[in-house]
Design a protein around this motif. Sequence first.
Motif, PDB file in Angstrom:
ATOM      1  N   SER A 134       2.255   0.217  -5.365  1.00 55.60           N
ATOM      2  CA  SER A 134       3.321  -0.368  -4.535  1.00 55.60           C
ATOM      3  C   SER A 134       4.369   0.659  -4.116  1.00 55.60           C
ATOM      4  N   SER A 135       4.163   1.929  -4.484  1.00 60.02           N
ATOM      5  CA  SER A 135       5.172   2.951  -4.169  1.00 60.02           C
ATOM      6  C   SER A 135       5.155   3.284  -2.677  1.00 60.02           C
ATOM      7  N   ALA A 136       6.271   3.853  -2.216  1.00 60.54           N
ATOM      8  CA  ALA A 136       6.358   4.264  -0.805  1.00 60.54           C
ATOM      9  C   ALA A 136       5.309   5.320  -0.503  1.00 60.54           C
TER      10      ALA A 136
ATOM     11  N   THR B 145       1.923   3.654   0.062  1.00 59.16           N
ATOM     12  CA  THR B 145       1.934   2.892   1.316  1.00 59.16           C
ATOM     13  C   THR B 145       1.667   3.829   2.489  1.00 59.16           C
ATOM     14  N   GLN B 146       2.364   4.985   2.474  1.00 60.31           N
ATOM     15  CA  GLN B 146       2.167   5.920   3.601  1.00 60.31           C
ATOM     16  C   GLN B 146       0.764   6.533   3.597  1.00 60.31           C
TER      17      GLN B 146
ATOM     18  N   GLN C 209      -2.061   5.288   2.455  1.00 55.72           N
ATOM     19  CA  GLN C 209      -3.060   4.318   2.913  1.00 55.72           C
ATOM     20  C   GLN C 209      -2.979   4.099   4.423  1.00 55.72           C
ATOM     21  N   SER C 210      -1.752   4.070   4.920  1.00 56.89           N
ATOM     22  CA  SER C 210      -1.557   3.870   6.361  1.00 56.89           C
ATOM     23  C   SER C 210      -2.117   5.065   7.153  1.00 56.89           C
TER      24      SER C 210
END
Lengths: 314, 480
Positions: free
Chosen positions: B401-403, B406-407, B409-410
């Motif tokens: 769930s860390s920032a 997130t980046q 995976q995006s």
Amino acid sequence: MAYALATERLQDTTRRGGSQSTWTALRRAAGRNLRAHAFLFGALVCFALFTWYPMIREIIMSFQRVHRGQTTWVGLGNYRQVAADPEFWQAWRNTLEFSGLALVFGFAAPFAVAIVVNEFRHAQGYLRILVYLPVMLPPVAGILLFKYFMDPGFGLFNEALHILHLPKSQWLASKSSAMPSLVVVSTWGNMGTATLVYLAALQGIPGDLYEAAELDGCSVLQRIRHVTIPQTRLILSLMAMLQIVATMQMFTEAFVLTGGGPEGSTTTVVYLLYNYAFNYNKFNTAAALGVIMLLVLACFSAIYIVLERRGSED
Amino acid sequence: MKRNASRTMVALVTAAGIAMAGAACSSSSSKGSSNKGSGNSADGVADGKPLDPNATVTITIDGAPGADQAANKAAYADDLQAFKILYPNVTVNAKPYVGQVEDPPQFTASLKAHNETGAFHAYFTDKNQVLDSGDTTDISAYVNDQTVPGWSQLLPGVKQNLQDSGKTYSLPINFYTEGLIYNRSLFQKAGLDPNKPPTTWDEVEADAAKISALGGGVSGYEDYSGGNTGGWHFAGEIDSLGGQMVNSDGTKAAFNTDQGKQVLQRLHDMRFKDGGIGPTPVTQWADAFPPLATSKVGMFLGAPDVIQHLVEVLGADPKLYGMGPIPGSTGPATGTLAGGDLYYFKKGLTPNQIKAEIAWITFEYLTPGKGQFDFARDKALAAPDKPVAIGLPQKFFWNPSSAQMTQVQSDLKTSATLPIDQYTDFVDNPIAPVLEPPAAQQLYKVLDTAMSAAMTNANADPAKLLSTAESQVNSILANQ
């Protein structure tokens, strides 16, 4: 000659009791052969640095242990640990099995080939090259070649057996055939050198001995038994000793072909030593095993010397 | 007599020299070490702050891509230039490797010779030997969220490998778990659904038999049996069945159980009953890959980097491979073996050198969108004739769930060169990571024998093999 003179003079001066004279004699002896001594010194330095120092370090290390950068003395602890390892005894059994098989095949085969090559007087040069070719191949390349030959699924050897309507072998994949397979590979790789040594020894035998044997009505086998073998006895016994020392340190074949398997059946003592040092990071235990190996090989050397002495007395 | 005595000595010395050469190539581990980088104008202090961009520092590091990785090499060079803009006074001397980033025996020899670079690559399992070498530096005072953004978001299992007795010694650069890699084309040919990899070991066995039945030297499944890799895979397989290698405090073997027997019995059956495993044993790490790359093997247990090796080094077609979660006994596995790579810092570095090493490692390996996470750049730099594996289903090392995650995976979604939808089963079914056991390499070596017997000896008895291995492992653990 210079050494003999220097030694005589040293003995003279020592008898006369003068330590200063001894020193002077030494200096004179050294000065007379300055260049020779310089070369000798270089060799001695290299020998001390790359042979004796590591050996002494190893003996010291075998009594130590290292934990978190701290070295402690543990007496015979590493030796006890090595002896308690079940792999240790299996490795010795494997090593002796390999040495025994290699001695039978690796010792007899080159001698037989040398006798045959010696008989071919005209094509001898070509035959010598042919016999020596495997030695010129880098060892790992040669060994890897056998990996493909001995593949139980689609290897050349099994294909050959299939063509001959013989049952396929597991070669390196079975506990019972893995070690003999390694002996085949090792014998193939090392046969060239041994054959050339035997060939040189055979060619040193005076021809009139064979002529005399022929006149006495000796058959080929009798000539080999009564002329060839006695005349090459010294080289044969030396090669046997070297063969024992070399085969007991077999590593590359097992490392490349079997990884010590199957079921540890090809893990030799040197392979175990390698594992201790480089896979388990237990250099001190590896050192203890190295010292044990040294003692065993020293015993073999001593046996060789005793046998050779008895032989020369006979 | 004199002649004989000297001959005796010569023979003994010859034997001694030959016997000892193998083990005598080490120097004492207790000695200190010297670093090859040089602290220049200012050595700096351990104040927990990032490196001053104006400090003049030279650092050394290994693990740079070598001649066999053209695309990665170009990306690495690009990163060095970008880093130079941020830190103009820092010189990074990077030592390249060819083949495997770390060859364990060579790594051990390097440690013994105190021949490491300023920051040096290691695997999670190398912790004890690195700390025992006395060659590494405690960097606790240097790492925090300011110097290493995302430090507090690192997974606990990852952080555990960086630390010892509460002190931090290393920074992670990779973290992985094992899954089931399979050849989609062989699945199709065998009448299996390539979008549904087996999720239980029973299914693996049945599918392997069908794939082997294709003939032509194809093996449904392959597994390791030597070079410590047999024991390594045994650990992964027993973890998948809910078993474990050692007890909770790491003092006794815990694999002589029904799960352990199941692992060996199944491999034995696959080899000798249903033919799911072919006759060629895999005794070394690298031996597993050529048959995988040439579609001679249906399934193999491995980390995502297996696909990277197949594609980038062996030139295999990425479309061939799918990846699913590691199978379990009756459903999804209860655990999967985890591992990873990290960097230690050599003893004797100046504070500014440590800060500069941390700055470079953070830039190159721990910053989403930069360095190893700059997927768009990797894609742009890739040569058309040399494939680059972007989009591997790695677990990475941050909290999901860390920032940071997130980046990452995006970014992957837009820049992947690999068919990431073929790894969906692996990604969507996360399995709890299990860390490697203590004295891992020694334990793996012992279990090599059991794995080897199961797949090469028709008369192998799993119970007996495990009992023998248990007593050997207990002896190893008692001598730690």
